[in-house]
Design a protein around this motif. Structure first.
Motif, PDB file in Angstrom:
ATOM      1  N   UNK A 138       1.379  -1.570  -0.707  1.00 18.50           N
ATOM      2  CA  UNK A 138      -0.400  -0.400  -0.248  1.00 18.50           C
ATOM      3  C   UNK A 138       1.439   1.148  -0.165  1.00 18.50           C
ATOM      4  N   UNK A 139       2.130   1.487   0.790  1.00 17.67           N
ATOM      5  CA  UNK A 139       2.846   2.569   0.631  1.00 17.67           C
ATOM      6  C   UNK A 139       4.445   2.176   0.393  1.00 17.67           C
ATOM      7  N   UNK A 140       4.909   2.086  -1.013  1.00 18.10           N
ATOM      8  CA  UNK A 140       5.388   1.325  -1.408  1.00 18.10           C
ATOM      9  C   UNK A 140       7.587   1.965  -1.420  1.00 18.10           C
ATOM     10  N   UNK A 141       6.795   3.308  -0.602  1.00 15.37           N
ATOM     11  CA  UNK A 141       8.141   4.061  -0.512  1.00 15.37           C
ATOM     12  C   UNK A 141       8.875   4.321   0.989  1.00 15.37           C
ATOM     13  N   UNK A 142       7.194   3.211   1.536  1.00 22.44           N
ATOM     14  CA  UNK A 142       7.970   3.567   2.772  1.00 22.44           C
ATOM     15  C   UNK A 142       9.127   2.805   3.147  1.00 22.44           C
ATOM     16  N   UNK A 143       9.719   2.715   4.454  1.00 22.44           N
ATOM     17  CA  UNK A 143      10.917   2.082   4.690  1.00 22.44           C
ATOM     18  C   UNK A 143      10.925   1.044   6.011  1.00 22.44           C
ATOM     19  N   UNK A 144      11.614   0.481   6.097  1.00 24.57           N
ATOM     20  CA  UNK A 144      10.820  -0.827   6.574  1.00 24.57           C
ATOM     21  C   UNK A 144      12.103  -1.033   8.110  1.00 24.57           C
ATOM     22  N   UNK A 145      11.821  -1.347   8.739  1.00 25.23           N
ATOM     23  CA  UNK A 145      13.399  -1.134   9.630  1.00 25.23           C
ATOM     24  C   UNK A 145      12.374  -3.064  10.798  1.00 25.23           C
ATOM     25  N   UNK A 146      13.413  -3.651  10.680  1.00 23.56           N
ATOM     26  CA  UNK A 146      13.432  -4.996  11.426  1.00 23.56           C
ATOM     27  C   UNK A 146      14.235  -4.870  12.854  1.00 23.56           C
ATOM     28  N   UNK A 147      13.589  -5.163  13.730  1.00 19.94           N
ATOM     29  CA  UNK A 147      14.397  -5.610  15.405  1.00 19.94           C
ATOM     30  C   UNK A 147      14.223  -7.311  15.358  1.00 19.94           C
ATOM     31  N   UNK A 148      15.870  -6.555  15.994  1.00 14.24           N
ATOM     32  CA  UNK A 148      16.282  -7.791  16.279  1.00 14.24           C
ATOM     33  C   UNK A 148      16.823  -8.155  17.893  1.00 14.24           C
ATOM     34  N   UNK A 149      16.496  -9.771  18.452  1.00 17.69           N
ATOM     35  CA  UNK A 149      17.298  -9.638  19.613  1.00 17.69           C
ATOM     36  C   UNK A 149      17.490 -10.836  19.867  1.00 17.69           C
ATOM     37  N   UNK A 150      17.883 -10.929  20.751  1.00 18.21           N
ATOM     38  CA  UNK A 150      18.783 -12.273  20.818  1.00 18.21           C
ATOM     39  C   UNK A 150      17.582 -13.059  21.610  1.00 18.21           C
ATOM     40  N   UNK A 151      17.505 -14.135  21.492  1.00 23.80           N
ATOM     41  CA  UNK A 151      15.934 -14.795  20.737  1.00 23.80           C
ATOM     42  C   UNK A 151      15.990 -15.267  22.786  1.00 23.80           C
ATOM     43  N   UNK A 152      16.032 -15.683  22.847  1.00 25.80           N
ATOM     44  CA  UNK A 152      16.321 -16.363  24.694  1.00 25.80           C
ATOM     45  C   UNK A 152      16.081 -14.639  25.625  1.00 25.80           C
ATOM     46  N   UNK A 153      17.003 -14.083  25.638  1.00 27.28           N
ATOM     47  CA  UNK A 153      16.159 -12.745  25.756  1.00 27.28           C
ATOM     48  C   UNK A 153      14.550 -11.983  25.688  1.00 27.28           C
ATOM     49  N   UNK A 154      14.558 -12.412  24.172  1.00 28.94           N
ATOM     50  CA  UNK A 154      13.309 -12.517  23.960  1.00 28.94           C
ATOM     51  C   UNK A 154      12.174 -13.246  24.527  1.00 28.94           C
ATOM     52  N   UNK A 155      12.317 -14.302  24.444  1.00 24.60           N
ATOM     53  CA  UNK A 155      11.701 -15.431  24.896  1.00 24.60           C
ATOM     54  C   UNK A 155      11.235 -14.664  26.650  1.00 24.60           C
TER      55      UNK A 155
END
Length: 249
Positions: free
Chosen positions: A79-96
């Motif tokens: 819908x908004x092809x000019x939008x920028x995309x941010x993928x947030x990452x985190x250590x999996x164990x800490x995240x869970x």
């Protein structure tokens, strides 16, 4: 729409919300998705959405974060092809661990326990939360009597699959892989904006977002007000009695 934050809940979405707000963006987070677009998300989660629907929903919004938007980042980007995309990452164990703690905090919030049984908006919110959680990250949210639980295996699998898919499918020239610890510099460079002269925000420390929302967010204040109207000063006792009924110690 200028920014789509495609990171899972508990990867720093509340901190990213605060950071983008500081940079001047109008941000819709989980509560705004429910508050302003419940009916649309009900349709999307049940029958699927369309490019035109997302265009209508977010035409006056600069950025989206958290559930359920992160799971539909690809459709929102159509819908908004000019939008920028941010993928947030985190250590999996800490995240869970963080996600598990957040679920525990929600289970122990007396106002939510009562509202999901007795108030109109509480029941509506509970059903929305259940659908979002099942669709996005394998969490079984509470029914009228039972608390939320995690299937750790399915939750980990969802986390890995989502992060891999975004990293492979998002246009490389529009994608930022980001950890909250990275701070302002890479974020502001990516968004082509000046670096603020303040520390990078660190929100929702050990589930504090629930307390903060109860104090500041109109949806949570409405839920609390409904409970108080129904039960007044007896709300705490009602919660204790409910715990006794379904076997909580």
């Amino acid at each position: 729409m200028k920014v789509i934050v495609a990171g899972f809940s508990k990867t720093g979405t509340k901190s990213m919300n605060e950071a983008l707000t500081t940079l001047g963006y109008k941000v819709y987070d989980f509560l705004e998705h429910f508050w302003y677009h419940h009916d649309e998300w009900e349709e999307i989660l049940t029958r699927g959405g369309s490019v035109q629907m997302f265009k209508r929903m977010y035409k006056d919004v600069d950025a989206v974060v958290d559930s359920p938007a992160f799971a539909f980042w690809e459709q929102i980007h159509e819908a908004y092809p000019d939008a920028k995309i941010i993928i947030l990452t985190r250590n999996e164990d800490s995240w869970l661990r963080s996600l598990s703690y957040q679920v525990e905090e929600l289970n122990e919030w007396n106002m939510f326990r009562i509202s999901r049984l007795f108030t109109p908006i509480g029941r509506k919110f509970m059903k929305h939360l259940e659908k979002c959680s099942a669709a996005c990250y394998g969490v079984i949210m509470p029914s009228a009597w039972y608390d939320a639980t995690l299937n750790n295996t399915l939750t980990r699998k969802s986390f890995r699959q989502h992060n891999f898919y975004v990293s492979q499918k998002a246009p490389k020239d529009k994608l930022l892989v980001f950890k909250i610890q990275d701070g302002w510099e890479p974020l502001c460079k990516f968004l082509e904006t000046d670096v603020p002269d303040i520390p990078f925000p660190h929100k929702n420390v050990r589930g504090s977002a629930i307390k903060e929302a109860a104090e500041e967010n109109p949806l949570m204040q409405t839920i609390i007000q409904e409970v108080k109207i129904l039960f007044g000063n007896d709300a705490a006792q009602v919660s204790i009695e409910l715990e006794a009924v379904h076997g909580k110690k």
